[in-house]
Design an enzyme around this catalytic site. Structure first.
Site, PDB file in Angstrom:
ATOM      1  N   TYR A   1       0.822  -1.339   0.038  1.00  0.00           N
ATOM      2  CA  TYR A   1      -0.149   0.045  -0.002  1.00  0.00           C
ATOM      3  C   TYR A   1       0.997   1.237  -0.020  1.00  0.00           C
ATOM      4  O   TYR A   1       1.943   1.396   0.562  1.00  0.00           O
ATOM      5  CB  TYR A   1      -0.927  -0.053   1.189  1.00  0.00           C
ATOM      6  CG  TYR A   1      -1.651   1.363   1.220  1.00  0.00           C
ATOM      7  CD1 TYR A   1      -2.990   1.187   0.581  1.00  0.00           C
ATOM      8  CD2 TYR A   1      -1.335   2.353   2.025  1.00  0.00           C
ATOM      9  CE1 TYR A   1      -3.683   2.345   0.459  1.00  0.00           C
ATOM     10  CE2 TYR A   1      -2.217   3.591   1.775  1.00  0.00           C
ATOM     11  CZ  TYR A   1      -3.291   3.235   1.072  1.00  0.00           C
ATOM     12  OH  TYR A   1      -4.268   4.705   1.026  1.00  0.00           O
TER      13      TYR A   1
ATOM     14  N   TRP B   1       1.089   6.015  -1.634  1.00  0.00           N
ATOM     15  CA  TRP B   1       0.818   6.691  -2.504  1.00  0.00           C
ATOM     16  C   TRP B   1       1.722   6.982  -3.829  1.00  0.00           C
ATOM     17  O   TRP B   1       1.636   7.260  -4.627  1.00  0.00           O
ATOM     18  CB  TRP B   1       0.540   8.214  -1.881  1.00  0.00           C
ATOM     19  CG  TRP B   1      -1.000   8.411  -1.684  1.00  0.00           C
ATOM     20  CD1 TRP B   1      -1.490   7.486  -0.763  1.00  0.00           C
ATOM     21  CD2 TRP B   1      -1.625   9.370  -1.909  1.00  0.00           C
ATOM     22  NE1 TRP B   1      -3.055   8.126  -0.780  1.00  0.00           N
ATOM     23  CE2 TRP B   1      -3.043   9.329  -1.458  1.00  0.00           C
ATOM     24  CE3 TRP B   1      -1.324  10.393  -2.763  1.00  0.00           C
ATOM     25  CZ2 TRP B   1      -4.103  10.156  -1.489  1.00  0.00           C
ATOM     26  CZ3 TRP B   1      -2.461  11.579  -2.877  1.00  0.00           C
ATOM     27  CH2 TRP B   1      -3.700  11.363  -2.257  1.00  0.00           C
TER      28      TRP B   1
END
Ligand SMILES: Nc1nc2c(c(=O)[nH]1)N[C@H]1C(S)=C(S)[C@@H](COP(=O)(O)OP(=O)(O)OC[C@H]3O[C@@H](n4cnc5c(=O)[nH]c(N)nc54)[C@H](O)[C@@H]3O)O[C@H]1N2
Ligand SMILES: Nc1nc2c(c(=O)[nH]1)N[C@H]1C(S)=C(S)[C@@H](COP(=O)(O)OP(=O)(O)OC[C@H]3O[C@@H](n4cnc5c(=O)[nH]c(N)nc54)[C@H](O)[C@@H]3O)O[C@H]1N2
Ligand SMILES: [Mo]
Length: 752
Positions: free
Chosen positions: A113, A115
């Site tokens: 996970y 950005w």
């Protein structure tokens, strides 16, 4: 010697906005926000220092005791050996091959996970997933830290995925300006957070919309622990964190008590009010959910609750809920209850009415963009179907084979032997980092791609140096933005860094998956292919975009894709004709009571919304942990990105904690003092800032500092996740409960 290039300034995109970056071809010289941005973010200015920072990973690096003895212990001890690329890729491919042959691909966790960076082709998540799919698959993750809990609950209520609801089915700012009379913002709408939007945001405007709303006389009410979550010109109802559901119930109670519930709407468009009402009025448990009951829980005056309920019923009201409310234990409840309250007001599906989520979370929400779609790297098929809810990663590593519940299913956690991460920083983002540190000792091997020596890179056995977006060519585009960018390479790869794509291509070649992963293309050829596909799709949908060479020459283009009027949302269409356009819920209606959820038998998320006191919230404060910690997003950056350079700024670290003067006075703490925050899970340092804009009993320490535990052990830079609790929101959503934590705080001597 590389040829000396003239200085040039190029516009490039990032998650926090477009930037004008000056380069001499070797180094970035400066970065400033894009001049057409009406309210630019200041995050850009630190970029050159970060890109050329001494904490860049410069060579493929192996943790010595893993390389020599395959030892798992010692992750985080910092003893690394650098190897040349070919040798590094050989060793890594052999290890991946060993694991998949010995334990199967189900032993590889690639949830990875994070950005990462803007730029469509070099998107690290797409790259790692495509690679792992090409070599036989991996255990994946579902949902996000942002909205994992909402993604569990909201489809049961509205029959639509939460991401579809929040990104493409809510009213635009323009619609709000024209129609909304009362804006009730649980958790505010914070301009600070709207600096950011995934994939890029070029014109920041959330703050100016709120100002326009106030100026035209819209009543804008921020409900929550911090006044700063909305502009000063908005009203502020201080409310204890974790207690919003009780307040929403009391508002609903007043509607019911005063005959203001819209029964026409409830009967026609909803199901299950009859199952919920006995709980609301107290027939079920003997406790009416009255304003007086809520006052005790929320700290909001009962008369203020009554007045607000009446006002909401008499005006066009939009309830907005920040994503933060569901990043907390039982976060499903305020989300579900906000929908029930909006249903009782009867305004769902009317322009500027009903309920919306995350208007302040991401700068792109509220803009209606009708643009060309596409431009992402195909990820292929994952033959492994096992996944975990994303925030359950430490549970998975600590409890292989143990069953866990999730949204009506019960499955065992897989037995993970290899963790592979690219484009995220779990030792920034996960809760209870000391627990994650212990869990991290379980896998046989941890591989990480990172530009910087983050706390996660420092806990990997194999660290591959990745380029940043300024060292490679890409295209910048987001469905929530009307701009399109060519992002040229501005400087050469720093040190021996390689693009994620090239690292994966090197591994794929050694694992017999070269053709599957690369399809015979270099990254330049992939960019051409993806863009050509985007270009022809744009033509087909009637959008005019430049071809790739023209875009290269132009650098950026603004597309006429912004529309003031979104087409009627699925809720407006449902309202217009509920028989012909039912919702995709089992009943075809808005579910106030859900038979499906009820059938799961979860006492932490029963068949209709309820108030359940979290285990950690102001109402459960103790002498040892008297204060509630919220850990919002940082105002000066995106998560932990660019931290290396930011932390160098004088006085920047440890991070600043905001607390109320009365909480500070009893502890002799003043603004600027060094403090220690702690609970049974961990401790960190912070710099105190006193403010009356935060509720008494609450402290706010933003996320973003790199986890930096010292011997004591105390986290030196102030990462709140040494204090947060690592539990799922409930068995239904299993999201992150970051905002539910109690702590203590004391003044530290200056030499600590
Ligand atoms: N206590 C608490 N914790 C929280 C939250 C909270 O509210 N409270 N919020 C949560 C939320 S909503 C989120 S989204 C997460 C965010 O957590 P993350 O998304 O993990 O945070 P980032 O710092 O953005 O991590 C991205 C990493 O990718 C690296 N990177 C950038 N570009 C590239 C690239 O091209 N290739 C590779 N290989 N790496 C790259 C960056 O250096 C950085 O280390 O945090 C969560 N954590
Ligand atoms: N500058 C900047 N902007 C960002 C990011 C960043 O890192 N930096 N990250 C982006 C990401 S990934 C995400 S997911 C979004 C997240 O967007 P949000 O989830 O909205 O962000 P938070 O900062 O966690 O919380 C917003 C506010 O909610 C309030 N709050 C906390 N708990 C409660 C509660 O129980 N009740 C009420 N009523 N209020 C509460 C806090 O006062 C906090 O300031 O932000 C995005 N925007
Ligand atoms: Mo997020």
């Amino acid at each position: 010697m590389p040829p000396i290039q003239p200085r040039r300034t190029v516009v490039t995109s990032s998650h926090w906005g477009a930037m004008e970056v000056e380069t001499d071809g070797t180094r970035l010289l400066s970065a400033r926000p894009f001049s057409d941005d009406p309210a630019p973010s200041d995050i850009a200015h630190i970029l050159p220092q970060a890109v050329h920072h001494k904490s860049r990973v410069t060579r493929p690096s192996f943790r010595r005791s893993w390389l020599e003895k395959r030892e798992r212990q010692g992750r985080g001890d910092g003893d690394y050996v650098a190897l040349p690329w070919d040798e590094a890729l050989d060793i890594t491919a052999a290890e991946i091959d060993r694991i998949r042959k010995t334990h199967g691909n189900e032993a590889i966790y690639g949830g990875s996970y994070g950005w990462a960076s803007a730029g469509r082709f070099h998107h690290a998540q797409s790259q790692i997933h495509r690679f792992l799919n090409s070599i036989g698959g991996y255990v994946s993750s579902f949902g996000s830290y942002s909205t994992g809990c909402a993604q569990g609950i909201m489809p049961h209520v509205f029959g639509i995925s939460f991401l579809q609801y929040t990104y493409s089915a809510q009213d635009s700012w323009e619609t709000l300006e024209r129609n909304t009379e009362t804006l009730v913002m649980f958790g505010g709408i914070n301009e600070k957070n709207s600096q950011v939007s995934m994939g890029g945001i070029t014109e920041h405007e959330t703050g100016s919309w709120l100002q326009r709303f106030v100026d035209k006389g819209m009543r804008c009410i921020n409900i929550g622990p911090q006044r700063s979550d909305a502009p000063e010109s908005c009203e502020w109802i201080p409310c204890r964190p974790g207690s919003d559901t009780a307040l929403m119930l009391a508002l609903a109670y007043v509607l019911e008590e005063e005959g203001r519930t819209d029964y026409d709407f409830i009967n026609r468009f909803c199901i299950g009010f009859d199952r919920f009402r006995p709980y609301l009025i107290g027939d079920l448990d003997g406790q009416p959910k009255s304003p007086e009951w809520a006052e005790e829980i929320c700290g909001v005056d009962a008369e203020d609750i009554r007045e607000l309920a009446r006002h909401m019923a008499e005006t066009r009201t939009l309830i907005t809920v920040a994503w933060s409310l569901q990043r907390a234990e039982f976060g499903e409840q305020p989300y579900w209850m906000s929908a029930v309250l909006a249903a009782m007001l009867g305004q769902i599906g009317l322009p500027g009415g009903g309920v919306g989520y995350g208007y302040g979370a991401i700068g792109g929400i509220g803009k209606y963009i009708d643009g060309p779609k596409g431009l992402s790297l195909p990820q292929g098929e994952n033959p492994i179907k096992t996944f975990i809810p994303v925030a359950r990663v430490a549970d998975m590593l600590l409890q292989p084979g143990e069953p866990y519940d999730y949204n009506g299913t019960r499955s065992p956690y897989p037995d993970i032997r290899l963790v592979y991460w690219a484009g995220g920083n779990p030792f920034h983002h996960h809760q209870d980092l000391n627990r994650l540190h212990a869990a991290w000792q379980q896998p046989e091997t941890v591989i990480v791609h990172e530009p910087w020596w983050t706390a996660t890179a420092q806990r990997a056995d194999i660290v591959f140096p990745a380029t940043t977006p300024y060292e490679r060519e890409d295209i910048g585009r987001s469905d929530l933005d009307e701009y399109l960018f060519h992002m040229p390479a501005l400087v050469p790869p720093q040190g021996n860094a390689r693009d994620d794509y090239d690292i994966f291509a090197g591994l794929a070649a050694r694992l017999g998956a070269q053709e599957t992963f690369t399809e015979g293309r270099s990254s330049a050829q992939w960019l051409e292919t993806l863009y050509a596909d985007f270009y022809s799709r744009a033509q087909q949908s009637g959008h005019s975009v430049p071809d790739l060479n023209a875009l290269r020459a132009q650098n950026w283009v603004k597309l006429p894709t912004r529309k003031a009027d979104a087409p009627p949302s699925f809720l407006a269409r449902f309202r217009a004709d509920p028989e012909k356009r039912p919702l995709a819920t089992p009943s075809g209606r808005i579910e106030i009571f859900s038979e499906t959820i009820d059938s799961f038998g979860y006492n932490d998320c029963p068949g209709h919304p309820v108030w359940i006191a979290p285990r950690e919230w102001p109402g459960a404060a103790t002498e040892d942990s008297p204060l509630h910690l919220i850990s919002p997003q940082p105002g000066d950056k995106l998560h932990s990105q660019l931290e290396a350079a930011l932390a160098d700024q004088p006085g920047a670290r440890p991070e600043t904690v905001t607390l109320h003067p009365e909480d500070a006075a009893s502890r002799n703490i003043k603004t600027g003092d060094l403090v220690r925050l702690w609970n049974t899970r961990g401790a960190c340092r912070a710099r105190a800032r006193l403010s009356t804009d935060i509720l008494r009993g609450v402290v706010a320490l933003p996320t973003g500092a790199w986890f930096s535990p010292a011997e004591t052990p105390i986290d030196m830079d102030g990462n709140p996740n040494v204090l947060t609790r690592d539990i799922g929101t409930s068995r239904l959503g299993q999201g992150s409960s970051a905002h539910s934590a109690l702590v203590n705080i004391e003044k530290l001597d200056a030499d600590h």
